[in-house]
Design a protein around this motif. Structure first.
Motif, mmCIF file in Angstrom:
data_model
loop_
_atom_site.group_PDB
_atom_site.id
_atom_site.type_symbol
_atom_site.label_atom_id
_atom_site.label_comp_id
_atom_site.label_asym_id
_atom_site.label_seq_id
_atom_site.Cartn_x
_atom_site.Cartn_y
_atom_site.Cartn_z
ATOM 1 N N ALA A 14 0.618 -1.173 -0.141
ATOM 2 C CA ALA A 14 -0.025 0.067 0.051
ATOM 3 C C ALA A 14 0.927 1.277 0.053
ATOM 4 C CB ALA A 14 -0.876 0.156 1.066
ATOM 5 N N THR A 15 1.828 1.339 0.730
ATOM 6 C CA THR A 15 2.958 2.476 0.793
ATOM 7 C C THR A 15 3.467 2.820 -0.561
ATOM 8 O OG1 THR A 15 3.583 1.957 3.068
ATOM 9 C CG2 THR A 15 4.960 3.160 1.733
ATOM 10 N N VAL A 16 3.894 1.575 -1.080
ATOM 11 C CA VAL A 16 4.447 1.522 -2.529
ATOM 12 C C VAL A 16 3.510 2.186 -3.620
ATOM 13 C CG1 VAL A 16 5.323 0.353 -4.531
ATOM 14 C CG2 VAL A 16 6.410 -0.220 -2.185
ATOM 15 N N ILE A 17 2.331 1.596 -3.461
ATOM 16 C CA ILE A 17 1.343 2.175 -4.542
ATOM 17 C C ILE A 17 0.923 3.506 -4.504
ATOM 18 C CG2 ILE A 17 -1.074 1.721 -5.083
ATOM 19 C CD1 ILE A 17 -0.676 -1.260 -4.724
ATOM 20 N N TYR A 18 0.798 4.060 -3.093
ATOM 21 C CA TYR A 18 0.416 5.487 -2.708
ATOM 22 C C TYR A 18 1.481 6.239 -3.132
ATOM 23 C CZ TYR A 18 -1.130 9.144 0.382
ATOM 24 O OH TYR A 18 -1.711 10.582 0.739
ATOM 25 N N ALA A 19 3.016 5.795 -2.782
ATOM 26 C CA ALA A 19 4.011 6.871 -2.983
ATOM 27 C C ALA A 19 4.685 7.147 -4.218
ATOM 28 C CB ALA A 19 5.094 6.564 -2.024
ATOM 29 N N ILE A 20 4.497 6.148 -5.076
ATOM 30 C CA ILE A 20 4.988 6.213 -6.680
ATOM 31 C C ILE A 20 4.295 7.074 -7.695
ATOM 32 C CG2 ILE A 20 5.507 4.729 -8.584
ATOM 33 C CD1 ILE A 20 7.422 4.189 -6.350
ATOM 34 N N PRO A 21 3.143 7.432 -7.433
ATOM 35 C CA PRO A 21 2.592 8.281 -8.635
ATOM 36 C C PRO A 21 3.170 9.660 -8.712
ATOM 37 C CG PRO A 21 0.816 6.985 -7.605
ATOM 38 C CD PRO A 21 2.021 6.630 -6.884
ATOM 39 N N PRO A 22 3.385 10.329 -7.208
ATOM 40 C CA PRO A 22 4.120 11.680 -7.256
ATOM 41 C C PRO A 22 5.330 11.699 -8.019
ATOM 42 C CG PRO A 22 3.341 11.247 -5.206
ATOM 43 C CD PRO A 22 3.124 9.924 -5.875
ATOM 44 N N MET A 23 6.280 10.405 -7.675
ATOM 45 C CA MET A 23 7.552 10.496 -8.564
ATOM 46 C C MET A 23 7.446 10.312 -10.021
ATOM 47 S SD MET A 23 10.788 10.233 -7.765
ATOM 48 C CE MET A 23 11.832 10.528 -9.239
ATOM 49 N N ILE A 24 6.316 9.562 -10.475
ATOM 50 C CA ILE A 24 6.170 9.638 -12.039
ATOM 51 C C ILE A 24 5.756 10.879 -12.578
ATOM 52 C CG2 ILE A 24 4.650 8.507 -13.651
ATOM 53 C CD1 ILE A 24 4.709 5.859 -11.880
ATOM 54 N N LEU A 25 5.005 11.612 -11.912
ATOM 55 C CA LEU A 25 4.245 12.834 -12.220
ATOM 56 C C LEU A 25 5.524 13.961 -12.485
ATOM 57 C CD1 LEU A 25 1.764 14.611 -13.028
ATOM 58 C CD2 LEU A 25 1.873 15.085 -10.634
ATOM 59 N N MET A 26 6.347 13.913 -11.416
ATOM 60 C CA MET A 26 7.364 14.844 -11.365
ATOM 61 C C MET A 26 8.455 14.571 -12.391
ATOM 62 S SD MET A 26 6.106 17.490 -9.265
ATOM 63 C CE MET A 26 7.581 18.132 -9.365
ATOM 64 N N THR A 27 8.792 13.454 -12.602
ATOM 65 C CA THR A 27 9.580 12.806 -13.758
ATOM 66 C C THR A 27 9.403 13.402 -14.944
ATOM 67 O OG1 THR A 27 10.542 11.253 -12.171
ATOM 68 C CG2 THR A 27 10.974 10.965 -14.455
ATOM 69 N N ILE A 28 7.940 13.022 -15.304
ATOM 70 C CA ILE A 28 7.319 13.243 -16.624
ATOM 71 C C ILE A 28 7.380 14.902 -16.677
ATOM 72 C CG2 ILE A 28 5.434 13.508 -17.956
ATOM 73 C CD1 ILE A 28 4.571 10.667 -16.862
ATOM 74 N N LEU A 29 7.031 15.643 -15.799
ATOM 75 C CA LEU A 29 6.910 17.001 -15.866
ATOM 76 C C LEU A 29 8.359 17.867 -16.060
ATOM 77 C CD1 LEU A 29 4.316 18.056 -13.139
ATOM 78 C CD2 LEU A 29 4.272 18.300 -15.602
ATOM 79 N N GLY A 30 9.475 17.163 -15.431
ATOM 80 C CA GLY A 30 10.688 17.581 -15.411
ATOM 81 C C GLY A 30 11.221 17.258 -16.819
#
Length: 140
Positions: A14-30
């Motif tokens: 649950a922690t991994v599923i909850y925490a990964i989307p912000p990383m994906i979003l910020m990487t794509i935006l960057g």
């Protein structure tokens, strides 16, 4: 989470599923913010696609990627506390157990420790990002 039952494994998933989307979003935006001129300079230098990613895109998007790492750490801390309510054995469980008691001093110390850990990670990552920007000459 039903397939992992209630416990440490379910809490970790649950922690991994909850925490990964912000990383994906910020990487794509960057990566999207990288200037076309910079990418073109890399291509003119003869970079392959992998070299362009490694030597052009990722260094140019480093700040946004580090903000994503920062967000992953913060979201993981939040989820650890929430996961305590489904029965995981970790820092969140200890926090829940102390908060259920009447010992105000222990509650304060444990809450302060969690807050200081999150704040420390945040400050370390952001300081490292600013130092790295200065080393690369990206900061004016």
């Amino acid at each position: 989470m039903i397939s992992f039952k209630v416990g440490p494994t379910g809490g970790a998933v649950a922690t991994v599923i909850y925490a990964i989307p912000p990383m994906i979003l910020m990487t794509i935006l960057g990566l999207q913010k990288v200037l076309p001129e910079v990418v073109e300079a890399g291509k003119m230098s003869g970079c392959t696609r992998f070299q362009t990613l490694r030597h052009v895109y990722i260094p140019s998007a480093r700040t946004e990627i580090l903000v994503g790492v920062n967000q992953v750490i913060m979201f993981a801390f939040f989820m650890v506390i929430i996961a305590a309510f489904i029965g995981t054995q970790d820092l969140g469980q200890e926090l829940q157990r102390t908060l259920a008691g009447t010992n105000l001093g222990a509650n304060f110390v444990l809450g302060l420790c969690v807050s200081l850990m999150a704040l420390s990670f945040d400050l370390i990552i952001m300081k490292w990002a600013s130092i790295r920007k200065q080393q690369l000459g990206l900061e004016t």
